[in-house]
Scaffold this motif. Sequence first.
Motif, PDB file in Angstrom:
ATOM      1  N   ARG A  70       5.879   3.118  -2.831  1.00  0.00           N
ATOM      2  CA  ARG A  70       4.840   4.145  -2.634  1.00  0.00           C
ATOM      3  C   ARG A  70       4.280   4.592  -3.986  1.00  0.00           C
ATOM      4  O   ARG A  70       3.064   4.719  -4.148  1.00  0.00           O
ATOM      5  CB  ARG A  70       5.396   5.335  -1.856  1.00  0.00           C
ATOM      6  CG  ARG A  70       4.410   6.488  -1.681  1.00  0.00           C
ATOM      7  CD  ARG A  70       3.143   6.011  -0.960  1.00  0.00           C
ATOM      8  NE  ARG A  70       2.074   6.972  -1.010  1.00  0.00           N
ATOM      9  CZ  ARG A  70       1.703   7.740  -0.019  1.00  0.00           C
ATOM     10  NH1 ARG A  70       2.338   7.696   1.132  1.00  0.00           N
ATOM     11  NH2 ARG A  70       0.697   8.571  -0.157  1.00  0.00           N
ATOM     12  N   ASP A  74       0.402   4.219  -5.293  1.00  0.00           N
ATOM     13  CA  ASP A  74      -0.346   5.360  -5.819  1.00  0.00           C
ATOM     14  C   ASP A  74      -0.844   5.071  -7.230  1.00  0.00           C
ATOM     15  O   ASP A  74      -1.982   5.380  -7.572  1.00  0.00           O
ATOM     16  CB  ASP A  74       0.522   6.622  -5.830  1.00  0.00           C
ATOM     17  CG  ASP A  74       0.797   7.154  -4.432  1.00  0.00           C
ATOM     18  OD1 ASP A  74       0.071   6.782  -3.488  1.00  0.00           O
ATOM     19  OD2 ASP A  74       1.751   7.941  -4.285  1.00  0.00           O
ATOM     20  N   VAL A  80      -4.153   4.979   0.918  1.00  0.00           N
ATOM     21  CA  VAL A  80      -3.294   4.604   2.047  1.00  0.00           C
ATOM     22  C   VAL A  80      -4.062   4.550   3.368  1.00  0.00           C
ATOM     23  O   VAL A  80      -3.607   3.909   4.305  1.00  0.00           O
ATOM     24  CB  VAL A  80      -2.054   5.521   2.174  1.00  0.00           C
ATOM     25  CG1 VAL A  80      -1.122   5.334   1.006  1.00  0.00           C
ATOM     26  CG2 VAL A  80      -2.434   6.964   2.352  1.00  0.00           C
ATOM     27  N   LEU A 110       6.486   0.418   2.599  1.00  0.00           N
ATOM     28  CA  LEU A 110       5.049   0.615   2.406  1.00  0.00           C
ATOM     29  C   LEU A 110       4.368   0.986   3.731  1.00  0.00           C
ATOM     30  O   LEU A 110       3.546   1.906   3.784  1.00  0.00           O
ATOM     31  CB  LEU A 110       4.424  -0.655   1.811  1.00  0.00           C
ATOM     32  CG  LEU A 110       2.958  -0.561   1.444  1.00  0.00           C
ATOM     33  CD1 LEU A 110       2.711   0.523   0.406  1.00  0.00           C
ATOM     34  CD2 LEU A 110       2.480  -1.910   0.899  1.00  0.00           C
ATOM     35  N   ALA A 113       5.303   4.554   4.553  1.00  0.00           N
ATOM     36  CA  ALA A 113       4.604   5.500   3.672  1.00  0.00           C
ATOM     37  C   ALA A 113       3.170   5.721   4.128  1.00  0.00           C
ATOM     38  O   ALA A 113       2.616   6.803   3.938  1.00  0.00           O
ATOM     39  CB  ALA A 113       4.631   4.991   2.238  1.00  0.00           C
ATOM     40  N   CYS A 114       2.578   4.720   4.737  1.00  0.00           N
ATOM     41  CA  CYS A 114       1.191   4.826   5.219  1.00  0.00           C
ATOM     42  C   CYS A 114       1.082   5.712   6.450  1.00  0.00           C
ATOM     43  O   CYS A 114       0.019   6.245   6.740  1.00  0.00           O
ATOM     44  CB  CYS A 114       0.641   3.452   5.553  1.00  0.00           C
ATOM     45  SG  CYS A 114       0.499   2.391   4.130  1.00  0.00           S
ATOM     46  N   LYS A 116       2.611   8.488   6.887  1.00  0.00           N
ATOM     47  CA  LYS A 116       2.779   9.907   6.527  1.00  0.00           C
ATOM     48  C   LYS A 116       1.476  10.526   6.096  1.00  0.00           C
ATOM     49  O   LYS A 116       0.584   9.946   5.632  1.00  0.00           O
ATOM     50  CB  LYS A 116       3.816  10.035   5.412  1.00  0.00           C
ATOM     51  CG  LYS A 116       5.186   9.570   5.868  1.00  0.00           C
ATOM     52  CD  LYS A 116       6.174   9.646   4.737  1.00  0.00           C
ATOM     53  CE  LYS A 116       7.523   9.118   5.222  1.00  0.00           C
ATOM     54  NZ  LYS A 116       8.487   9.032   4.191  1.00  0.00           N
TER      55      LYS A 116
END
Length: 116
Positions: A70, A74, A80, A110, A113-114, A116
């Motif tokens: 993540r 970034d 994202v 990954l 994380a997308c 969220k």
Amino acid sequence: MSVVPGRRQLEINHPILGLYRMYPIAIQEGGLLESVERITFNGHAALVAMPLRALLDIICRRKLAPEEVRGFADAMRIDVEHLRNIAPEVWQSMGRVYRHKRMTLCITALREACKK
């Protein structure tokens, strides 16, 4: 940067185009062309990775851990929102490309994380 299957790094120093490096990554047999398109430039063909595949190849090459993915995305300034729109079957197909379990974990991290 290009990735190739196998164990040997290749370098080509072209007088006009400059230094071109091809890095080996561990790919499952038959996975080399997954999410890769054949593009023609001025009559010459090239194999070009789709954006997600290119990102995952870099993660694989740099040997990032799942918890680093993540932060890496970034740092690359990847929105994202674009990753959220990737179809589930594309994520699944990417999970079958790489040989290392670490990459399966990175892909899962990954994708999570997308959400969220």
